[in-house]
Design an enzyme around this catalytic site. Structure first.
Site: not given
Lengths: 261, 379
Positions: B121, B129, B155, B266, B334, B361, B363
């Site tokens: 697309f 943009g 693209i 852990r 983290q 697509e 922001t």
């Protein structure tokens, strides 16, 4: 050629099995899958069919719980699927007997080649293929890596310790399959969806004219007396001397004590 | 809690999961480093029909429910976000054709996807943009043809697609109302692609410039009427945003899966770190976020199924899922501590992959504009 693949549904062999308080394996939460060796057998049969024509029928001994396994086979190359529900059968001889009877009623029989996995990943007895051939009175070739057609029969690669040997067998025959150098295919979304709509044939012991005296508990030649978990590995010995020379001396002492050196 | 899919479709999901585990997850680590497009993996996926999941039944598709496709897409994203980006981008191009194309164009694109091809697309340009109306690409009518000139950038699938939906200005004086959309097939003279972008994340997806130099297409390549291009593009994005959210949910879920697996084994101060309530609360917050995002995706899909308006919900799904994918990836890092920061472990990739979901697509700032305007209305 018409091909039959005998399959078994087993607990997923990538999951470790533990024993419950009653001494039986705890399988409730382990997903059932098609025995890995049977998936190799099915893939080999499907490739054989695609190259040389014919059809592939899968057959299992079991009730409705085996339907997902059979559907899974239908999505990766099988054309027909049959199950024979019979709870009283309890050893491999009985299973082989029922398979022999069912093979005369299921799919596009008479079959030219009957494929079995060389063993199952749960009980690992490795006997059904050979027993089935014995009952049917036809040849069996075990540990097969490849099957090709030849006039009146098949040419097979049989795995050996060193490599493989090439053998020939007339049809009909039974072959037991080990892992070839390729993986079974994945089902496509389309083949999975198509498999849902394909019929699964229901057979019964009576329907295939099986004699209960041949497969019931009384007929069993092998009886399971106990199941035990493999012993836990003993934790090793830690040598924690501060000086390297001292640590080596300790290690040598221990090896000598065990008469290893 | 996953998507509530039709129980019959569970087996599809199981086989997709198996494929992702065995063929994508580990293999993509290497491609993440090299940045190479894993053609072999995509070829295998195409054979299994993964490129055509959203093709409607009437055009030869499988007629899968949207929610089932979402569950499958989440599996893809869990395995590798670049993979799901490739699949989603093909479907983005397909959506534009289904929204704005004629029957012949629809059938052609559906056939191409069902055959295992990809689509692209092409809306974004270097100076257009979020501000897509500032597009500089032009299409000039010349007899029975249009001549396209311009440069599209960022693209997805640009270098690997078989068909391109390209927007271009047919009448600059009309602003966005002068934008039209064209269906251009790969191999058309004048259409070429630039270098594959060396991206921060989603490195198994192909991203490049698509260059149009006197690219002549037949007049029949026009989708809809002249001037409908912007409308088609916006409708397409309204719909596809939900699917972008779906991919982000997959990353956020993978972050939980990795954090839990690590945190159970852990040991610090004599016990597994997840025995600490502080980390249990972190896991809980990660779960709250991912489940909320997933259900927002499901809700937007349900609105589409019901034929109800979904633009706001689609924007919420995309925006929220993109944001929480980044947060969950950060939290997973983290929890893994120094190992989380190491490329030897899988979670730093999740952060690099997740970031684009706040950008592409539309922001997340644009999403908030869409959502805000829809709530406030004109006044």
């Amino acid at each position: 050629m018409e091909l039959l693949v005998c399959i078994k549904q087993v607990p997923d062999d990538s999951v470790s099995v533990s024993l419950g308080a009653d001494g039986a394996p705890k399988l409730d939460e382990i997903a059932p899958v098609v025995n890995a060796f049977d998936t190799y057998a099915l893939e080999m049969a499907a490739r054989f069919k695609e190259a040389h024509g014919g059809s592939v029928t899968v057959l299992t001994i079991g009730g409705d719980a085996t339907v997902p396994a059979l559907r899974s086979c239908l999505s990766v190359g099988a054309d027909h699927a049959y199950k024979l529900a019979e709870e009283s059968v309890c050893d491999t001889q009985g299973i082989a007997y029922l398979l022999s009877k069912a093979s005369a009623k299921a799919g596009e029989q008479p079959f030219d080649v009957i494929f079995c996995g060389s063993e199952s990943t749960d009980a690992s007895s490795g006997q059904v293929g050979a027993q089935l051939a014995e009952i049917l009175g036809i040849p069996v070739v075990t540990n097969v890596l490849a099957v090709e057609p030849r006039e009146g029969g098949v040419t097979l690669k049989q795995e050996t310790e060193e490599g493989y040997r090439v053998v020939e067998a007339p049809c009909p025959c039974v072959v037991t399959i080990v892992k070839p150098n390729y993986e079974p295919r994945y089902p496509s979304i389309k083949s999975k969806m198509a498999a849902r709509k394909m019929p699964i044939g229901d057979l019964t012991a009576a329907g295939v004219e099986a004699d209960a005296a041949q497969f019931g508990p009384e007929a069993a030649k092998v009886r399971r007396v106990a199941i035990s978990a493999p012993p836990q590995r003993q934790s090793g010995v830690k040598i924690q001397e501060k000086e390297a020379a001292e640590a080596v001396r300790r290690a040598m002492e221990m090896l000598a004590g065990q008469k290893l050196i | 809690m996953a998507y509530l899919i039709n129980p019959e479709d569970q087996d599809l999901l199981d086989s997709v999961r198996e494929f992702c585990e065995k063929e994508i997850k580990e293999q993509c680590k290497e491609y993440d480093v090299s940045g190479e497009w894993p053609a072999e993996i995509y070829a295998k996926a195409a054979e299994l029909g993964y490129n055509g999941l959203e093709v409607p039944e009437e055009y030869g598709g499988l007629g899968l429910e949207r929610i089932t496709v979402a569950a499958i897409m989440e599996e893809f994203a869990k395995a590798d976000a670049g993979f799901v980006t490739t699949i989603t981008a093909s479907n983005l191009a397909l959506k534009a054709v289904l929204i704005g194309g004629n029957e012949e164009q629809k059938q052609r694109c559906c056939d191409l996807l069902m055959e295992g091809n990809h689509g692209a697309f092409c809306l974004t340009e270097p100076m257009a943009g979020s501000d897509a109306g500032n597009s500089k690409t032009t299409a000039v009518r010349d007899g029975d043809e249009y001549v396209l000139n311009g440069r599209k950038c960022f693209i997805t699938n640009g270098g690997v697609a078989s068909f391109y939906v390209v927007t271009a200005m047919t009448d600059k004086s009309q602003g966005v109302k002068g934008m039209s959309a064209f269906l251009v097939e790969a191999g058309t003279p004048g259409l070429s692609t630039g270098n594959h972008e060396n991206k921060m994340g989603i490195r198994t997806s192909n991203t490049c410039d698509v260059v149009l130099e006197d690219c002549r297409v037949p007049a029949s390549a026009l989708m809809g009427a002249e001037g409908e291009g912007y409308k088609i593009a916006m409708k397409t994005l309204d719909m596809s945003r939900t699917w972008v959210g779906c991919g982000a949910v997959g990353i956020a879920q993978r972050a939980i899966d990795e954090a839990v697996a690590y945190g159970k084994q852990r040991v610090t101060f004599g016990k597994p770190i997840l025995k600490n309530q502080g980390l249990q609360f972190m896991i809980a917050d990660m779960e709250i976020r991912v489940e909320t995002a997933r259900q927002m995706v499901a809700h937007a899909l349900k609105l589409m199924d019901a034929g109800l308006p979904y633009a706001r919900e689609s924007a919420i799904a995309k925006c929220y899922a993109g944001d929480i994918a980044v947060q969950n990836a950060l939290d997973a890092i983290q929890i893994l501590g120094g190992y989380g920061y190491s490329r030897e472990y899988p979670v730093e990739k999740l952060l690099r992959d997740a970031k684009i979901f706040q950008i592409y697509e539309g922001t997340n700032q644009i999403q908030r504009m869409v959502i805000g305007k829809s709530v406030i209305g004109k006044f």
